[in-house]
Design a protein around this motif. Sequence first.
Motif, short mmCIF file in Angstrom:
data_model
loop_
_atom_site.label_atom_id
_atom_site.label_comp_id
_atom_site.label_asym_id
_atom_site.label_seq_id
_atom_site.Cartn_x
_atom_site.Cartn_y
_atom_site.Cartn_z
N GLY A 102 -0.41 19.25 -8.81
CA GLY A 102 -0.50 20.67 -8.52
C GLY A 102 -1.00 21.52 -9.68
N THR B 17 -0.18 11.56 -9.12
CA THR B 17 -1.24 12.13 -9.96
C THR B 17 -1.62 13.51 -9.45
OG1 THR B 17 -2.90 11.09 -8.56
CG2 THR B 17 -2.22 9.87 -10.50
N GLN B 18 -1.33 13.77 -8.21
CA GLN B 18 -1.67 15.07 -7.62
C GLN B 18 -0.49 16.01 -7.89
OE1 GLN B 18 -4.60 15.16 -5.80
NE2 GLN B 18 -4.50 17.38 -5.50
N PHE C 136 0.83 -1.20 0.00
CA PHE C 136 0.00 0.00 0.00
C PHE C 136 0.87 1.26 0.00
CE2 PHE C 136 -3.57 -2.72 1.49
CZ PHE C 136 -4.45 -2.35 0.50
N GLY C 137 2.00 1.18 0.69
CA GLY C 137 2.90 2.32 0.70
C GLY C 137 3.38 2.65 -0.71
N SER D 42 -8.85 15.35 -15.12
CA SER D 42 -9.34 14.21 -14.34
C SER D 42 -10.86 14.32 -14.18
CB SER D 42 -8.65 14.19 -12.98
OG SER D 42 -9.53 13.78 -11.97
N LEU E 291 0.34 6.73 -6.53
CA LEU E 291 -0.92 7.45 -6.75
C LEU E 291 -0.78 8.93 -6.45
CD1 LEU E 291 -3.73 5.10 -5.42
CD2 LEU E 291 -3.35 5.87 -7.75
N ARG E 292 0.06 9.26 -5.49
CA ARG E 292 0.13 10.67 -5.11
C ARG E 292 0.78 11.50 -6.21
NH1 ARG E 292 4.54 11.76 -0.46
NH2 ARG E 292 3.77 13.87 -0.82
N TYR F 223 -6.05 18.52 -13.02
CA TYR F 223 -7.21 18.25 -12.18
C TYR F 223 -8.48 18.32 -13.03
CZ TYR F 223 -4.06 19.27 -8.25
OH TYR F 223 -3.03 19.28 -7.35
N LEU G 55 1.94 1.76 -3.50
CA LEU G 55 0.79 2.21 -4.28
C LEU G 55 0.51 3.68 -4.00
CD1 LEU G 55 -1.38 1.01 -6.15
CD2 LEU G 55 -2.80 0.68 -4.13
N SER G 56 0.59 4.00 -2.71
CA SER G 56 0.33 5.38 -2.30
C SER G 56 1.33 6.32 -2.96
CB SER G 56 0.44 5.47 -0.77
OG SER G 56 0.23 6.78 -0.35
N GLY G 57 2.61 5.92 -2.93
CA GLY G 57 3.63 6.76 -3.53
C GLY G 57 3.36 7.01 -5.00
#
Lengths: 631, 541
Positions: free
Chosen positions: A605, A602-603, A592-593, A613, A599-600, A610, A595-597
Amino acid sequence: MESLIGLLVAAPLLGAAVLLVGGRRLDRFGHWLATGLAALSFTFAAVLFFDMLGREGADRALSQHLYSWVPVADFQADIAFQLDQLSMTFVLLITSVGTLIHLYSIGYMEHDVRRRRFFAYLNLFLAAMLVLVLADNYLLLYVGWEGVGLASFLLIGFWQHKPSAATAAKKAFVVNRVGDIGLAIAIFLMFSTFGTFAFGPVLGSAEQASEGTLTAIGLMLLLAACGKSAQVPLQSWLGDAMEGPTPVSALIHAATMVTAGVYLVVRSGAIFDGAPDAQTVVVIVGAVTLLFGAIVGCAKDDIKKALAGSTMSQIGYMMLATGLGPIGYVFAIMHLVTHGFFKAGLFLGAGSVMHGMNDEVDMRRYGGLRKYMPVTFVTFGLGYLAIIGFPYLSGFFSKDEIIYAAFAKGGTEGWILGGVTLLGAALTAFYMTRIMLLTFFGEKRWQRDAEGNEPHPHESPKSMTIPMIVLAVGSVGAGFFFNLNHNFVDWLSPVVPTADGDSPISHGMVSVAATVLMLVGVGAAWLQYGRRPVPEVAPTGRWITRAARRDLLQDDFNHAAFVTPGNYLTRGLVYVDHKLVDGVVNGTAAMFGGLSGRLRKTQNGFARSYAASMFGGAAILIAVTLLMRAV
Amino acid sequence: MNSWTHAQGVLETPQFEWVALSPTLIVVGAAVLGVLIEAFAPRRYRYGSQVVLAVLALAVAFAAVVGLAANGHAGAEAQIAGMGALAVDGPTLFLQGVLLLIGFVSVFLFAERRLEPAEHGRAVDSFAAQAAATPGGTAEKLAVRSGYTTTEIFPLMLFALGGMLLFPAANDLLILFIALEVLSLPLYLLCALARRRRLLSQEAAVKYFLLGAFASAFLLFGIALLYGYAGTLSYAGIADVISGAPSSQVDPGLAATMGNDAYLLIGGALVIMGLLFKVGAVPFHMWTPDVYQGAPTPVTGFMAAATKVAAFGALLRLLYVTLPGMRWDWEPVLWGVAIASMLAGAVIAITQTDVKRLLAYSSIAHAGFILAGVVAVSPEGVSSVLFYLAAYSFVTLGAFAVITLVRDGDGEATHLSKWAGLGRRSPLLAGVFALFLLAFAGIPLTSGFAGKFAVFRAAADSGAMPLVIVGVIASAIAAFFYVRVIVLMFFSEPQPGGPSVVVPSLMTTSMLGVSVVATVVLGVAPQYFLDLAGQAGVFVR
């Protein structure tokens, strides 16, 4: 009058709460507060007792329903008390001995910085013990049962700076858990069989249950009783429990808590009556423990541990008597009460000796103390005469009745049990005489303590000697009073089933045999310890002595049978936990870590991504909606 | 039938139920008064009068809500008011009550003046001295030196709240859109008003504005399509057309589109999307972290709590009143959105290093949890969502209030590494924050557990078991990062030169107290409030 029952419990409970919450500012008078509340509780008990005497036998029981604790459909657990003659007996014993020992502790614990806490725990113990004997259902009894276990744990380990005390507390706690599980299972079985765990309905309808169920419940109750009352095979904790301060040993580990198992079996008499197999096991446990404790008591040089062996043995007598059914119940309780007095007195005497001897516990370093501690000597001596069954003192009456009941069991069993109880009487006389001689007679064998201080034995202060004197009077007179006009039997018979046994030998014969064997025991002890000088280092002895010194290898057995396999099991489980469970958990977390790294990222700025999306999301939303309709 | 949109040539005298609409009217009226104060009152009187006005207005409006509910407007007396435009019923009154409470405690957060060091002898709040001044420019320095404060925040907040009060009551697509704009525009402005890190704050406001406008466009387009499909904007009217009832008035200009399901499906999807943007559900969530981080923290707290309540209220009414006829079309979509929100919110939050961003992702995950209750399509679903919203908003407000207190030389210390060992230095505050985190994680005896249990049970009862399973997994993932913060606070060594905890005035303290009490009471004894939400769970048509 019923409301006094609640106050009986509330007084010491309040004391425990106030002393624990109140903090240091109560240090100066906390012990007096605790003692006062214990005395108040005793006063309530006395009032209730005389009130009870004013009524007829069948109407004597009182009950008080405080509130519904867990009302869930068929599961009705109430905080409700029941005060009948059996409970009353215990309440008087607990509050009277309890108050005396509070008083004694004021002197004994005078120099302890944590004295307030000690008294808080003592009060907590009183409250829990009273709940145990006053509960009108098994669940509330369980609350008291666990409460006294907690108090016992806290008090055994009271001197927690000593590793031996901390370990002993832990040992007592763990061994007791085994028994407590028995009680829990017994309560489960009761609920599934009878749909309730209130004494009235369960014991009233016990006859309707199958013998198999009753045997199962009975054996589980016995397991619980073995844990709490230090009966074989759960006896191993009692000797170590002597690490606690001596008043604790006297109150909890001699007079009251350790007899809770006997109370449990007597209270559940209706269940055991329907389960002869379980009764047989109770008798066997009692008989084995009787001899086990006595043999251990003969070999110990530590005065408190010798007395602990004696306690175990005496409770074995009681347990044996309860296993005999209606012919034994009353005498088990009678012996319990007389034992409560003389054993508490003996322990307080031991504490007084230790107090005067720089906390030395090895009897081989005592000797000749009778001149220096006359009050202690006399009170201890009276307790000694009572326990060995000197004619017309307490132990004489209660023990002889048990021996008689054992013969009355009938058949071969009767002869075996009678023989065992008589042998026990001889052993009791031997080990008690040994203690007496080693401590108060013979040469001085005093030694400097660890700091090099010469012991200056002196009589203990008034606050300690007065309780000893009162208990000595009880030790001398209680049995005679109980036996007068069948006082005790008549008192208990409305609530505890009684029956006259048919013994092959008469009461008189039993008394004579017991007295003769007692004299043999005294004589043997005198030959070994009175006539010859006592070596300061114990001789190696024969195999039986060596084994008895090690508590008949109980710890070695437990270690081999439970601790070692348990350690291997734990190690195995830890291995599985580390490799398998943690592996899966850590792996999942890492997944999950990662995956989180990803997925983030995509954010990023940028408002434009955005918006993209959102646009894509709207497109998917529409597409799926349309697709769902098309399908 | 909606009279506004069918006034053909003749404008009827509007009938207006003043009493039933009084909560909204009071709040908007107070906002207008607040503008007048800004215009005419001397500068030094503004702060005091604005705070008093806002507090009074919110209290009176809340009393009005309670009075309406006591008069049975939440049940038997529920009515359609404002000529078909607004519904005054159980869900409306429940959510309006919650919104007004949120507003009430938020005023305290907005008005707090003890946190920032005094500028030139004047106590200042967390908002920019002069919003129009360029960050770092001369004008700003001048404004700061003159001790200016932006007291406009109070009327702005009241306007936003007015829109939010209308949002769940909207019974007409046009009102829905107007309410959306009324609530959004003041929020865009409020986001730009941070005293510290003004550039970040302004960037957040611009992003929020752009994306919000983008979402509004989708929503408006959807409304147009639905009008084309049904020939009316009224919720009940559209529902009648969907269920096949013949429309009484057929606009000849709409003959080509009326009853065409493609218009319904696309229009419905777009309107739902517009609302999902406001609740911050995946994939319309991306504004959330940036805006939550950039906005002044009191605004973030207010926005995170109140916007979610209002938007979910509007979504519920839309789905339950207007679109039940196309339930089988939107249910799978919302399933997908709920699952994506729960998982994405929880997973991305794991690697966050900023407290405010962490809570933003947590709010995305919570949007997913609430959607699970929405998807249940049952009275239990409605009441569970209502309860969840009430519980969640107080936890959120409380959590952001704590963030305002942990500060270092640069203002709020939002980087997680600075929170290490906070429990050693300020055990009380760290304990309170830990309570909120546990509530977010849904640990029993906190309101979060009761809410989560309610929505999951409603979802499971309506057959959405897979959703519940994903929800529980997501909760487990989420628990990791919540508890990680607790571990950081209590089991790490404090850093040298770490942040200090500012002692706030009675306002923030009492606001935190209210949040703690709400979190514990709703967690320990939730039944009364669940019953309340249960009674309020029926929509009027």
